[in-house]
Design a protein around this motif. Sequence first.
Motif, PDB file in Angstrom:
ATOM      1  N   VAL A  52      22.355  21.757  50.677  1.00  0.00           N
ATOM      2  CA  VAL A  52      23.870  22.338  51.134  1.00  0.00           C
ATOM      3  C   VAL A  52      24.922  20.981  50.715  1.00  0.00           C
ATOM      4  O   VAL A  52      25.858  21.229  50.197  1.00  0.00           O
ATOM      5  CB  VAL A  52      24.202  22.628  52.463  1.00  0.00           C
ATOM      6  N   TYR A 232      33.642  28.422  53.555  1.00  0.00           N
ATOM      7  CA  TYR A 232      33.156  27.382  54.128  1.00  0.00           C
ATOM      8  C   TYR A 232      34.099  27.378  55.391  1.00  0.00           C
ATOM      9  O   TYR A 232      35.322  27.390  55.418  1.00  0.00           O
ATOM     10  CB  TYR A 232      33.768  26.150  53.445  1.00  0.00           C
ATOM     11  N   GLU A 233      33.580  27.316  56.584  1.00  0.00           N
ATOM     12  CA  GLU A 233      34.138  27.742  57.906  1.00  0.00           C
ATOM     13  C   GLU A 233      35.308  26.500  58.311  1.00  0.00           C
ATOM     14  O   GLU A 233      35.939  26.519  58.636  1.00  0.00           O
ATOM     15  CB  GLU A 233      33.205  27.719  58.932  1.00  0.00           C
ATOM     16  N   GLN A 234      34.725  25.536  57.661  1.00  0.00           N
ATOM     17  CA  GLN A 234      35.517  24.203  57.907  1.00  0.00           C
ATOM     18  C   GLN A 234      35.646  23.578  56.441  1.00  0.00           C
ATOM     19  O   GLN A 234      35.138  23.981  55.465  1.00  0.00           O
ATOM     20  CB  GLN A 234      34.707  23.102  58.721  1.00  0.00           C
ATOM     21  N   GLU A 238      35.112  18.170  55.144  1.00  0.00           N
ATOM     22  CA  GLU A 238      34.660  17.903  56.393  1.00  0.00           C
ATOM     23  C   GLU A 238      33.115  18.267  56.566  1.00  0.00           C
ATOM     24  O   GLU A 238      32.322  17.521  57.101  1.00  0.00           O
ATOM     25  CB  GLU A 238      35.135  18.699  57.506  1.00  0.00           C
ATOM     26  N   ILE A 239      32.695  19.251  56.118  1.00  0.00           N
ATOM     27  CA  ILE A 239      31.208  19.337  55.834  1.00  0.00           C
ATOM     28  C   ILE A 239      30.587  18.436  55.182  1.00  0.00           C
ATOM     29  O   ILE A 239      29.508  17.866  55.519  1.00  0.00           O
ATOM     30  CB  ILE A 239      30.753  20.816  55.344  1.00  0.00           C
ATOM     31  N   ALA A 242      30.092  15.406  57.293  1.00  0.00           N
ATOM     32  CA  ALA A 242      29.273  15.620  58.219  1.00  0.00           C
ATOM     33  C   ALA A 242      27.667  15.422  57.769  1.00  0.00           C
ATOM     34  O   ALA A 242      26.796  15.014  58.480  1.00  0.00           O
ATOM     35  CB  ALA A 242      29.370  16.846  59.071  1.00  0.00           C
ATOM     36  N   LEU A 243      27.695  15.821  56.426  1.00  0.00           N
ATOM     37  CA  LEU A 243      26.303  15.995  55.965  1.00  0.00           C
ATOM     38  C   LEU A 243      25.769  14.718  55.482  1.00  0.00           C
ATOM     39  O   LEU A 243      24.557  14.518  55.352  1.00  0.00           O
ATOM     40  CB  LEU A 243      26.425  17.091  54.793  1.00  0.00           C
TER      41      LEU A 243
ATOM     42  N   ILE B  44      29.069  28.647  55.038  1.00  0.00           N
ATOM     43  CA  ILE B  44      28.426  27.461  55.447  1.00  0.00           C
ATOM     44  C   ILE B  44      29.260  27.053  56.784  1.00  0.00           C
ATOM     45  O   ILE B  44      30.631  27.053  56.510  1.00  0.00           O
ATOM     46  CB  ILE B  44      28.292  26.352  54.344  1.00  0.00           C
ATOM     47  N   THR B  45      28.738  26.773  57.700  1.00  0.00           N
ATOM     48  CA  THR B  45      29.488  26.152  58.844  1.00  0.00           C
ATOM     49  C   THR B  45      28.813  25.199  59.494  1.00  0.00           C
ATOM     50  O   THR B  45      27.578  25.013  59.595  1.00  0.00           O
ATOM     51  CB  THR B  45      29.827  27.298  59.832  1.00  0.00           C
ATOM     52  N   LEU B  46      29.487  24.232  60.203  1.00  0.00           N
ATOM     53  CA  LEU B  46      28.970  23.263  60.900  1.00  0.00           C
ATOM     54  C   LEU B  46      28.742  23.883  62.527  1.00  0.00           C
ATOM     55  O   LEU B  46      29.445  24.989  62.806  1.00  0.00           O
ATOM     56  CB  LEU B  46      30.148  22.063  61.306  1.00  0.00           C
TER      57      LEU B  46
END
Lengths: 313, 150
Positions: A52, A232-234, A238-239, A242-243, B44-46
Motif C-alpha cells: 500500500v 483514497y478516503e484521506q 496523509e496516508i 501514516a504508513l 484505501i483508508t486509515l
Amino acid sequence: MPTLLDYRRRVRSVKNTQQITRAMKFVAAAKLRRAQEGVFAARPYAHEILRVLRSAAARMENVAHPLLVRRPEEKILVVVLTGDRSLAGAFNSNVIRHASEFMREHSSKQIELVVVGKKGRDTFRKRGLKFAGEYLDVSAKVEFSKAKEIAARIAELYISGEVDAVYAIYNEFKNVMVQNLQAQKLLPVDPEVVSAGEKDGEKSLASHAGPGSSLPMEQAPRGGELLVDYIYEQPVEEIFRALVPRYLETEIYRILLESAAAEHAARMTAMDAATRNASELIDKLTLQMNKIRQAGITKEIIEIVSGAASAMG
Amino acid sequence: MLPEAIELQVVTPERHVLSENVQSLEMPAKDGYLGVLPGHAPLITLLGVGTLTYHKGAETRYLTVMNGFAEVLPDRVIVLAELSERAEEIDVARSRAALERAQAEAAKPGTQEAESSEAEAKVERATARLQTASKGGGSGSPQDSRRSTH
C-alpha cells in the motif's frame, strides 16, 4: 586418590547439571518455535504495508517524508540487539564484538547508541558509554508494542536531526545452527523501498517469504495490482505519512523477532552440546568409579584367600 | 457481475485474526464508520479506534480494531490493524480497570500535553474494547446495534 564416595558425589552433581541444561534446551526450543511463528505471522502485515505504501507513493507527485530525508552521515545511531541472558553460546559476544568493530570503523563520526537486551547494556555500560535508549526483556516474548516504542524513539531522534542515519546490528536467524551477523541501515528509509519497483525494494521483506504463511494475499500477486485505481478516503499524502512510520515499525519488529529466534537457537545448540558433554563425563566417571570398586573387591578377595591360606597353613 | 460475498481478512503484526467470507461489514475508518457491501469500489483508508462489525449469514460478529488501515476491493477487504481482538476474546474486567486507570490519568491536572493525549488514547482503546465486548456478549444493547455509515 579419590575414593568411591568422591566419584559418586561427582556423578550426582554432573547429573544435576545435565538436568538443568536439558531443561534449558527444551525451553529454548519452545521459545524458538514461538519466535519463528512470530516471524511468519508478521510477514503478511509487513507485506501489505509495503504494497500500500508503494501504491500510495506511485500516485504522489512529490514523495517526501521526514524519514526519507538524506543528510550527510555525521552523527549515526547504532541499535545493538543482544539477549537478556547468557548461556547462549557465542550469541551475545558475537553481536557485541560486531558492534564494537562497527563503531571503530565509524569512529570519525559521532556515535549514539541504543541497546536492546540486558547483556549489551551491561557490557557497554561497563565501557562507560551513554545510551540514547535502552530496552530490556524483549527477546523472551517479542511484542509489537516494543517494536513500536523503539521505532518511535528512533524516528524522534532522526527527525529532530540528532542523528543522520540509523543502523541496527543484530543476529539474523539463518537456521538452528547458523546465525548471521547483520548491520542493517534502518534510516533514512531507502527510496528504493517505496518506489514502485518490484525488484530489489522488497528484498528485506519479500525474500523472507517462505513456508508457514497461509494467507492467500501472499500468494502470487494479482496482475498489475499497483495500478488499481483506489479511492483514497484521506488525501494520499496523509496516508503515506501514516504508513512510513508503520513500515519502520514492521522492520524493527522483524529484526527483534530475528534476533530472538537467533538467540533461542544459539541457546538451544549450546545447551544441547552441554547436555551431551555431561553424558560423556558421566560415562567417564562411572567407568573410573567401577574400576575403583573392582579394585576394592579384588583386594578383599585376595585378603580373604590369603587369610584362609595362612589359617590352613 | 457483482461478487456475492466479501473475503474479510484481519491481520495484525502479531497474528492473523480472521479470515471469513462475509456479506457486509462496517469498520471504523478514521473519519467515521464506513460500510462495505460486495462490489465496492477499490478504496484505501486509515482506520481509527472502534468496532468492526460483520454480517455472515444471519450472524453478526464484532471485533475491535485499533489504528492501521484497510484496503477495500470488490470481493476482498484487508484490514491491517495494530491491534485487533474478537469480542469473545476481550477481558471485560481488565478493560474496565484499564479504562478507570486511564480516565484518572487523563483527568489529573497539570499533566503535559503529550501525557494527557496518551491517556486519552488509552481511554479510547479501553472504551472500544468494552463496547465491542458488550455487543458480542449476545445480549448486546439494541439501541446502538446499528451505527451510522456513509
